[in-house]
Design a protein around this motif. Structure first.
Motif, short mmCIF file in Angstrom:
data_model
loop_
_atom_site.label_atom_id
_atom_site.label_comp_id
_atom_site.label_asym_id
_atom_site.label_seq_id
_atom_site.Cartn_x
_atom_site.Cartn_y
_atom_site.Cartn_z
N GLU A 114 0.82 -1.21 0.00
CA GLU A 114 0.00 0.00 0.00
C GLU A 114 0.86 1.26 0.00
N ARG A 115 1.90 1.22 0.81
CA ARG A 115 2.77 2.40 0.87
C ARG A 115 3.51 2.61 -0.44
N THR A 116 3.98 1.50 -1.03
CA THR A 116 4.70 1.61 -2.30
C THR A 116 3.78 2.14 -3.40
N ILE A 122 1.45 9.10 -5.50
CA ILE A 122 1.73 10.50 -5.10
C ILE A 122 2.74 11.13 -6.05
N ILE A 123 3.80 10.36 -6.38
CA ILE A 123 4.81 10.87 -7.32
C ILE A 123 4.15 11.17 -8.67
N ASP A 124 3.28 10.24 -9.12
CA ASP A 124 2.58 10.46 -10.39
C ASP A 124 1.71 11.70 -10.33
N THR A 130 2.54 19.24 -11.70
CA THR A 130 3.58 20.09 -12.29
C THR A 130 3.32 20.32 -13.77
N ALA A 131 2.97 19.22 -14.47
CA ALA A 131 2.69 19.32 -15.90
C ALA A 131 1.45 20.19 -16.16
N ALA A 326 -5.92 13.26 -0.90
CA ALA A 326 -6.52 12.02 -0.40
C ALA A 326 -5.46 10.95 -0.21
N LEU A 327 -4.51 10.86 -1.16
CA LEU A 327 -3.43 9.87 -1.03
C LEU A 327 -2.55 10.18 0.18
N GLU A 328 -2.24 11.45 0.38
CA GLU A 328 -1.41 11.83 1.53
C GLU A 328 -2.16 11.57 2.84
N GLU A 329 -3.44 11.88 2.86
CA GLU A 329 -4.24 11.61 4.06
C GLU A 329 -4.36 10.11 4.31
N TYR A 330 -4.44 9.34 3.22
CA TYR A 330 -4.53 7.88 3.37
C TYR A 330 -3.24 7.33 3.97
N LEU A 331 -2.08 7.86 3.53
CA LEU A 331 -0.81 7.42 4.12
C LEU A 331 -0.76 7.76 5.60
N GLU A 332 -1.25 8.96 5.95
CA GLU A 332 -1.27 9.36 7.35
C GLU A 332 -2.21 8.47 8.15
N LYS A 333 -3.30 8.06 7.52
CA LYS A 333 -4.28 7.22 8.21
C LYS A 333 -3.71 5.86 8.55
N ILE A 334 -2.97 5.24 7.59
CA ILE A 334 -2.44 3.90 7.84
C ILE A 334 -1.07 3.94 8.52
N LYS A 335 -0.52 5.13 8.71
CA LYS A 335 0.83 5.26 9.27
C LYS A 335 0.97 4.63 10.65
N PRO A 336 0.08 4.92 11.62
CA PRO A 336 0.29 4.35 12.96
C PRO A 336 0.34 2.82 12.94
N GLY A 337 -0.67 2.20 12.33
CA GLY A 337 -0.70 0.74 12.30
C GLY A 337 0.46 0.15 11.51
N CYS A 338 0.77 0.77 10.36
CA CYS A 338 1.86 0.25 9.53
C CYS A 338 3.21 0.49 10.18
#
Length: 422
Positions: A114-116, A122-124, A130-131, A326-338
């Motif tokens: 999930e993180r990968t 996020i990079i995309d 930017t584009a 949303a992607l950044e918030e999702y990473l923050e959401k799963i961060k504690p457990g992961c």
């Protein structure tokens, strides 16, 4: 037997857990009973006594460990649960440990995946943003640049078109005024020529008449021979004066007439040239106007397309920014457990391995206690039932097998001739 030896009871007596509470009472009672009957043949151990002895032995094995698994096993043994129930529960615990380990691995792999995936997304999205921002900036410049933007180009073309129209009006006005002057000059020249021509005609007739009259008079004078002849100088002067005066006046008028005619021709040529120049200028203006209108039309069309494209890009940018958030918030959401599973999976594996080893050791210790063996023997004896005494000589003997099969020895041997004793 281990639990029935003096050394075992002395060891239990040195453990704090066996000195207090109910276990202390049980252990002292067993010690007294042991000492009282040690010189006699041991009596049959009851299931409750066997479980108490197994509990005491496991407490000694566990030592200072405070494993909740051992605590649960102790509680089950102290509650007089059958050994089979306790061992089945231990098997469940070992299976649960394996299940938890598998769940941790799955959770670790899920977090890693999930993180990968999310990080790549996020990079995309950042690249897309930017584009899109670059595309929007280019479109904005193409639309609003004060020097080369489409709006400025349209404005300049419209101003040029307006100037072109005014130039056409101005030149048309000048040409009209020039033509009016020309028309008036032509009218005046025509009238002047007509007047001059009439005057010349009148003068010519007049002088021709005068000359004729003079000539006629001279003839009559010469015919009068009796009259003295007039002075020759006077007659000649009269005739010549009349002739020369008339010719001078007529020549002057003819000169004026010729100049007037020449002026009229020049005016015609000038008017023709002026009209041609005007028409050529108007043609140029028309072509320039057509080019300007074409440019305005094309630029307006392109402006509409770029404004629409810019609006779509802005909508897409807004959508992409929301997706990124949303992607950044999702990473923050799963961060504690992961973070927890990623940082502690090795420790959890070690703890599970230790607990599993402890449980497997507990099984070995339980199965190695005399109490367990006695309980299993008693249970087996109960399973043998009426054949227990017969099978005491050996369960592989034909008598035991025949008894268990509830047939006679000859009958069993008939069906199983290789059985020992047949």
């Amino acid at each position: 037997a281990i639990l029935n030896s003096d050394s075992a009871f002395e060891t239990f007596g040195s453990v704090e857990a066996t000195k207090s509470g109910g276990t202390a009472f049980l252990q002292r009672a067993e010690v007294r009973r042991h000492r009282a009957v040690r010189s006699h043949v041991p009596s049959k151990v009851t299931p409750a006594a066997a479980q108490r002895r197994a509990t005491e032995f496991l407490q000694k094995v566990a030592g200072s460990k405070s494993s909740p698994l051992f605590t649960r096993i102790f509680a089950m043994l102290q509650a007089n649960n059958p050994f089979s129930t306790v061992l089945a529960e231990i098997d469940k615990m070992i299976a649960l440990i394996a299940k938890e380990g598998k769940a941790d691995i799955e959770q670790w792999e899920w977090c890693e995946g999930e993180r990968t995936v999310t990080h790549n997304s996020i990079i995309d999205r950042e690249g897309d943003i930017t584009a899109l921002e670059g595309a929007i900036q280019q479109l904005d410049e193409a639309i609003n640049d004060p020097t080369v933007g489409l709006k400025m180009a349209i404005k300049m073309d419209e101003e040029a078109s307006e100037a072109n129209y005014k130039s056409q009006e101005e030149e048309t006005k000048v040409r009209r005024e020039e033509n009016q002057v020309y028309q008036k000059a032509m009218s005046d020249a025509s009238e002047a020529q007509a007047l001059l021509q009439r005057a010349i005609t009148v003068l010519k007739k007049y002088y021709e008449k005068k000359i004729h009259e003079i000539q006629a008079g001279l003839v009559q004078v010469h015919r009068r021979k009796e009259e003295p002849a007039p002075p020759s100088t006077w007659e000649d002067e009269v005739y010549e004066g009349q002739s020369e005066g008339g010719n001078s006046a007529i020549e002057m008028l003819e000169f004026i007439l010729k100049n007037t005619a020449d002026e009229e021709k020049t005016a015609h040529v000038d008017e023709f040239k002026a009209q041609k120049a005007y028409e050529k200028s108007m043609q140029t203006f028309k072509e320039e106007e057509a080019d300007l209108q074409k440019s305005i039309s094309e630029n307006r069309k392109e402006l509409a397309q770029k404004e629409e494209e810019m609006l779509e890009k802005e909508k897409e940018l807004e959508k992409t920014e929301k997706e990124l958030k949303a992607l950044e918030e999702y990473l923050e959401k799963i961060k504690p457990g992961c973070d927890y599973i990623m940082e502690n999976i090795d420790k959890r594996d070690e703890h599970r391995a230790t607990e599993k080893q402890a449980l497997e050791t507990a099984v070995e210790k339980i199965k190695g206690t005399p109490a367990y063996k006695d309980a299993m023997a008693d249970a087996h004896t109960e399973e043998l039932g009426d054949c227990a005494e017969v099978c005491a000589k050996g369960e592989d003997k034909v008598e035991c097998k025949a008894c268990l099969a509830k047939v006679t020895v000859p009958g069993y041997c008939a069906g199983h001739p290789s059985t020992p004793g047949c």
